[in-house]
Design an enzyme around this catalytic site. Sequence first.
Site, PDB file in Angstrom:
ATOM      1  N   ASP A  81       0.864 -10.246  -7.688  1.00  0.00           N
ATOM      2  CA  ASP A  81       1.567  -9.357  -6.769  1.00  0.00           C
ATOM      3  C   ASP A  81       1.945 -10.160  -5.510  1.00  0.00           C
ATOM      4  O   ASP A  81       1.127 -10.942  -4.999  1.00  0.00           O
ATOM      5  CB  ASP A  81       0.593  -8.216  -6.423  1.00  0.00           C
ATOM      6  CG  ASP A  81       1.215  -7.108  -5.600  1.00  0.00           C
ATOM      7  OD1 ASP A  81       2.431  -6.877  -5.721  1.00  0.00           O
ATOM      8  OD2 ASP A  81       0.458  -6.451  -4.838  1.00  0.00           O
ATOM      9  N   ASP A 103       8.085 -12.762  -3.881  1.00  0.00           N
ATOM     10  CA  ASP A 103       8.558 -11.900  -2.793  1.00  0.00           C
ATOM     11  C   ASP A 103       9.224 -12.747  -1.721  1.00  0.00           C
ATOM     12  O   ASP A 103       8.556 -13.304  -0.855  1.00  0.00           O
ATOM     13  CB  ASP A 103       7.387 -11.100  -2.211  1.00  0.00           C
ATOM     14  CG  ASP A 103       7.848 -10.184  -1.073  1.00  0.00           C
ATOM     15  OD1 ASP A 103       9.067 -10.167  -0.779  1.00  0.00           O
ATOM     16  OD2 ASP A 103       6.990  -9.505  -0.490  1.00  0.00           O
ATOM     17  N   HIS A 183       3.167  -0.479   2.848  1.00  0.00           N
ATOM     18  CA  HIS A 183       1.834  -0.829   2.355  1.00  0.00           C
ATOM     19  C   HIS A 183       0.794  -0.341   3.364  1.00  0.00           C
ATOM     20  O   HIS A 183       1.049  -0.338   4.560  1.00  0.00           O
ATOM     21  CB  HIS A 183       1.683  -2.348   2.250  1.00  0.00           C
ATOM     22  CG  HIS A 183       2.553  -2.979   1.209  1.00  0.00           C
ATOM     23  ND1 HIS A 183       3.639  -3.729   1.527  1.00  0.00           N
ATOM     24  CD2 HIS A 183       2.480  -2.980  -0.137  1.00  0.00           C
ATOM     25  CE1 HIS A 183       4.212  -4.176   0.415  1.00  0.00           C
ATOM     26  NE2 HIS A 183       3.524  -3.733  -0.612  1.00  0.00           N
ATOM     27  N   GLY A 213       1.784   2.520  -2.941  1.00  0.00           N
ATOM     28  CA  GLY A 213       1.571   3.761  -3.698  1.00  0.00           C
ATOM     29  C   GLY A 213       0.357   4.568  -3.273  1.00  0.00           C
ATOM     30  O   GLY A 213      -0.084   5.439  -4.010  1.00  0.00           O
ATOM     31  N   VAL A 234      -0.843   0.306  -6.397  1.00  0.00           N
ATOM     32  CA  VAL A 234      -1.865   1.023  -5.628  1.00  0.00           C
ATOM     33  C   VAL A 234      -2.981   0.050  -5.227  1.00  0.00           C
ATOM     34  O   VAL A 234      -3.584  -0.585  -6.091  1.00  0.00           O
ATOM     35  CB  VAL A 234      -2.475   2.180  -6.461  1.00  0.00           C
ATOM     36  CG1 VAL A 234      -3.550   2.912  -5.658  1.00  0.00           C
ATOM     37  CG2 VAL A 234      -1.400   3.153  -6.926  1.00  0.00           C
TER      38      VAL A 234
END
Length: 286
Positions: A81, A103, A183, A213, A234
Amino acid sequence: MLVSFKEILSDAYKNKYAVGAFNCLGIENVLGAIQAAEELKSPIILQLAEVQFPYAPIELMAPVFLEAARNAAVPVSVHLDHGQSFYTCAKAIKLGFNSVMIDSSSLPLLENVAATREVVKMANAFGVCVEAELGKVGDTGEGIGETGCSEMSADVFTDVEESAFFIEQTRVDALAVAIGNLHGKYIHTPQLNTLRVKEIKEKNNIPLVLHGGSGTSVSDFKACIHNGISKINVATAIQMGITAKIQEYLKTASSPNYIEMKYKMVEASKEVVADHIRLFESAGRY
Ligand code: 13P
């Protein structure tokens, strides 16, 4: 069983539900997440973000994620992530992660395209899928100050036309969108721009990802899922669930001990993951 990101996301995309991608920072999180997924017969994604490496080193977490995924009775994929560089994505792939996120969303559009393309080229050579981000998903700074959609200006939202250009240029497998999501711990329940999800979905045909999430309203979650979000990340909700469970345990236990605490962490992780699996409509999909 360890299953590719593509396989997990294409089923969610086709059948209009979202797969939960849970940031796991320890063995207790992994055990709880897998138990919830198995009980609810749901696919699941285990993930770790680069900013989490200082307290959950990827070299140590990778074998735990992979072994747990292989032994699970449901499809599990193992995802990096918010990879911040080509180097980190390559490292995760070498350690066995079967998908990575690069990212570069803080860069101008063309630089984001260029950085993402490099990772896609390399990752695809190893049969690994790539998620990227367009627009800017902010951070609440763990509940400091007044945050939420109202504070985000429309120009940080993912632009529909740009999304088509970005996907065509980079050939990513999934796109994280910015629609008022943040976030961390929200002070106010955010109001997401779910219409924007629909517009991006209509313009493109790849799975979309919702970051941040934790703490979104049920109606916004449902609108996102039914309009093209196929993966929801999440992290904070799990951490809050564990903290609350441990606080309660320490208040009530006559002689608290570490092993019991570890069980409580597994239990809390399982409860939070199970709640989100049900919410995301991925229960019973396997
Ligand atoms: P939360 O911490 O808000 O749940 O966000 C998780 C996330 O998006 C990880 O990429």
